[in-house]
Design an enzyme around this catalytic site. Structure first.
Site, mmCIF file in Angstrom:
data_model
loop_
_atom_site.group_PDB
_atom_site.id
_atom_site.type_symbol
_atom_site.label_atom_id
_atom_site.label_comp_id
_atom_site.label_asym_id
_atom_site.label_seq_id
_atom_site.Cartn_x
_atom_site.Cartn_y
_atom_site.Cartn_z
ATOM 1 N N GLU A 224 5.079 10.166 -1.694
ATOM 2 C CA GLU A 224 5.905 11.926 -0.659
ATOM 3 C C GLU A 224 6.876 13.139 -0.834
ATOM 4 O OE1 GLU A 224 6.983 8.715 2.835
ATOM 5 O OE2 GLU A 224 8.449 8.258 1.253
ATOM 6 N N GLU B 195 4.486 0.833 1.140
ATOM 7 C CA GLU B 195 5.183 0.397 1.938
ATOM 8 C C GLU B 195 4.744 -0.687 2.437
ATOM 9 O OE1 GLU B 195 6.764 4.419 0.590
ATOM 10 O OE2 GLU B 195 5.046 3.362 0.991
#
Length: 731
Positions: free
Chosen positions: A115, A135
């Site tokens: 990210e 995740e």
């Protein structure tokens, strides 16, 4: 000054955080890991701000340390009260910069690391780097803009694939997808600096991913409907994969800022669900079981393993073939022994085919030259370790161990792949019982991740360490367990299976039981799984234990063995030659032998009605809750007995075994963790209720360890070891 570098510390390598822009932060290594993670974020913010405000700096390169770009946030730090500057404003500030910011990706860019890279204007990756947003495997979603930026960069279908599975991609695939701009075989930081200088002064308007319109496939609604259906089916109650689809849908249908708010809402829901806790628990449990201990106190940090360069496999049935494949893929030289010529030729072909398929998938050469085959056990004379995988018969295994003792060189570690037999009895057939351990693989052995490493009373810590090290090399979740019938996994499976049989006697059907277990999260219910594995396997075990005796009598006496309740239903099914998929019928019917599609079987339903009538049993209505409580709590109760007996060192060991070997749903954390989530007092109360209703089933009587934990205030699962230790010290 030109380009400046900001160096990021990966949480996976807790070392000092270094910034080339300024001096080393010498205090960082002395802080708790959570504080270091926060310090890293603060360091990036400070150094990027300083670099951007310095007129001498024309561009910025963000890189990692020790060959890793960034493995993401520290999992222990996860939660709504994460310390230090949050990721999202930091990434927005980088993306909004008026000077080019380039991510130099080495090693891995995972989770928050990727990210962060997506917030940079350009991404340069080393050819051996791996990237991903894992995740979902921790019960979460990419919550620092990853679910919004990635679809805008690579399109909805590709983003859905990566985010809902959490899979890692190679640098080559990342380049193909458009995640990175360039891949290099050379020094990544040097390549990134050169690239950063080449784009200095250029407009960055087209490089800010959050401003991109999300590519819109023409069939967007149909695509999301199809993906959601598939994800719900494979997730089996797990919330995170579903939330990931919803987050990507927000990216495809909403402006970036609104999509980011939706991402935040979905993440908040996942945090409060309990599933994220379960998945993170099993993540840490998998690592905890590698730090094993034996009752003697010897363990992973004090026991040196023997080097294993050459191994042998004795017996090339299905299990032996899988073990041979697993060893060869690890890079060892393997001697594969099978005395029956026909079976040897069949095994050789099967092993070669499996290795060739695996190599093709990975784009490497198959390791066929690492395996030599023989019908003569003398061929194992120079190996370092032997894994015996012959038929599950004590007499046969004892004979093999006698032969191995005569043939093998001194110091060879002798392992048995038994799933339930007495390890110590086998060890007694050798002059060096300290070199004998169990390596209980699960079929197919080259695919299934679990390995139970079984120590007997005379096994040496060095032999256990050798088996554990080999398991690690094979990529297994290896768990050290003590010696008893069934060890941990199969010992707990017995009461689980028996309760399912009793439920059939009382009015349930295989379909009802399986549906309840599959809705709970198992990929297959008990009866469908039995049909897949083969009913004859369990029948053989029950016969060897003196339980499966052919009886014509009716009434209660026909359902008693060794003074306790017993259901002969499974034995009677086997007597009909119904062994499951291999014969075309078992608990279900199949179109033909070998078929995988299970269909409800009228014959079986009629058989159950006749069975109940013959034994004077009146069918009653049974709901899903009773199925779960009877099957799962009986299994959990046996788990407490295993902890009490010292067969497993802690609840994590049991949970890893069940998640990786028995299909327990990961998002429920394993049977012992699940018990703690349900509430130990409730588990105790329901076991007492069922034991009162079925006093002839002794394993329903609550274990004294469970009672002790409840009396101690039901401590969290990570504190059970303290209670177990006190219990053992009093015995």
């Amino acid at each position: 000054m030109g380009a400046v570098m900001v160096r990021v510390e990966s949480h996976q390598r807790p070392v000092e955080t270094r910034k080339r822009y300024n001096e080393e932060d010498r205090e960082s290594h002395e802080r708790p890991q959570e504080e270091r993670s926060a310090a890293v974020r603060q360091g990036i913010v400070d150094k990027v701000e300083t670099a951007l405000s310095d007129p001498k700096v024309k561009s910025v390169v963000i890189c990692g340390q020790n060959g890793i770009f960034c493995g993401g946030a520290d999992i222990k730090e996860f939660g709504p009260k994460m310390s230090g500057p949050p990721l999202i404003p930091m990434i927005h500030a980088i993306e909004a910069a008026n000077k080019p910011v380039v991510a130099a990706i080495e090693g891995s860019a995972l989770g928050g690391g990727l990210e962060l890279a997506l917030g940079c204007h350009y991404r340069i990756a080393h050819s051996k780097a791996r990237l991903g947003l894992p995740e979902v495997t921790l019960g979460l979603l990419p919550a620092a803009g990853g679910s919004q930026r990635l679809p805008r960069l690579i399109g909805v279908p590709a983003a859905l694939d990566l985010i809902t599975t959490g899979r890692h991609v190679t640098a080559a695939e990342a380049l193909q997808l458009g995640i990175v701009d360039q891949v290099t075989d050379n020094n990544t930081v040097d390549a990134a600096v050169k690239f950063a200088l080449s784009v200095a002064g250029q407009s960055l308007d087209a490089r800010r991913i959050s401003t991109y319109p999300c590519p819109q496939p023409s069939h967007l609604d149909a695509l999301f409907e199809e993906v959601m259906q598939k994800v719900r089916q494979s997730a089996r109650g797990a919330m995170a994969p579903v939330a990931c689809v919803q987050a990507v849908r927000a990216a495809a249908t909403l402006p970036y800022t609104q999509g980011l708010e939706r991402e935040k809402e979905l993440m908040a829901t996942l945090f409060t669900s309990g599933q994220a806790r379960a998945l993170q628990y099993i993540f840490f449990a998998q690592r905890a079981v590698g730090r094993w201990r034996m009752p003697s106190g010897a363990g992973w940090d004090t026991s040196k393993h023997r080097p294993v360069n050459k191994a042998a496999v004795i017996g090339l049935g299905t299990m032996g073939q899988g073990i041979t494949v697993a060893l060869a893929q690890t890079g060892l030289s393997v001697v594969a022994i099978e005395t029956q010529e026909k079976q040897l030729m069949k095994a050789k072909q099967a092993v070669s085919s499996t290795l060739e398929r695996g190599a093709k998938r990975r784009g490497v050469a198959p390791p066929l030259d690492r395996i030599s085959y023989s019908q003569n056990i003398q061929a194992v004379a120079d190996v370092d370790l032997v894994i015996e995988a012959v038929f599950e018969d004590m007499g046969l295994k004892m004979e093999v161990f006698q032969q191995l003792s005569a043939v093998c060189k001194p110091g060879t570690v002798l392992c048995t792949n038994t799933s339930a037999l007495d390890m110590d009895q086998l060890a007694s057939e050798t002059p060096n019982p300290e070199l004998v351990v169990g390596m209980h693989f699960f079929s197919p052995a080259h695919v299934m991740k679990l390995l139970e490493v079984v120590y007997g009373p005379r096994s040496s810590p060095q032999a256990v360490a050798t088996a554990m090290q080999l398991g690690k090399k094979m990529g297994k979740a290896s768990v050290v367990v003590g010696n008893c019938r069934g060890f941990v996994g199969n010992r707990m499976l017995m009461p689980y299976s028996e309760q399912a049989f009793f439920l059939l006697e009382e009015g349930a059907t295989p379909e009802l039981v399986d549906r309840a277990l599959e809705e709970f999260g198992f990929s297959m219910g008990l009866f469908r799984m039995s049909d897949l594995a083969g009913l004859d396997v369990g029948w053989r075990v029950r016969k060897s234990a003196g339980l499966a005796e052919p009886r014509e009598a009716s009434g209660q006496s026909a359902r008693i063995r060794k003074g306790y309740r017993y259901s002969p239903i499974a034995d009677l099914i086997c007597e009909q030659g119904r062994f499951g998929q291999k014969t075309g019928s078992g608990w279900y019917q199949y179109d033909k032998p070998g078929s995988r599609v299970a269909r409800s079987d009228p014959w079986l339903h009629s058989f159950l009605e006749q069975y109940r009538a013959r034994h004077g049993l009146v069918a009653r209505s049974i709901d899903h809750q009773e199925v779960l409580e009877r099957c799962l709590y009986a299994m959990i109760n046996e788990g407490f007995r295993i902890l009490e007996d010292g067969i497993a060192a802690g609840p994590e060991d049991i949970d890893v075994i069940y998640v990786f070997g028995y299909g327990w749903p990961r998002h429920r954390g394993g049977p012992m963790f699940y018990a703690s989530m349900v509430g130990l007092a409730k588990v105790l109360e329901r076991l007492e209720h069922y034991h009162q209703a079925h006093p002839d089933v002794p394993y329903l009587q609550p274990c004294s360890l469970l009672k002790r934990l409840v009396a101690s205030g039901s401590p969290p699962v990570h504190r059970w070891r303290e209670v177990i230790k006190k219990l053992h010290s009093q015995l």
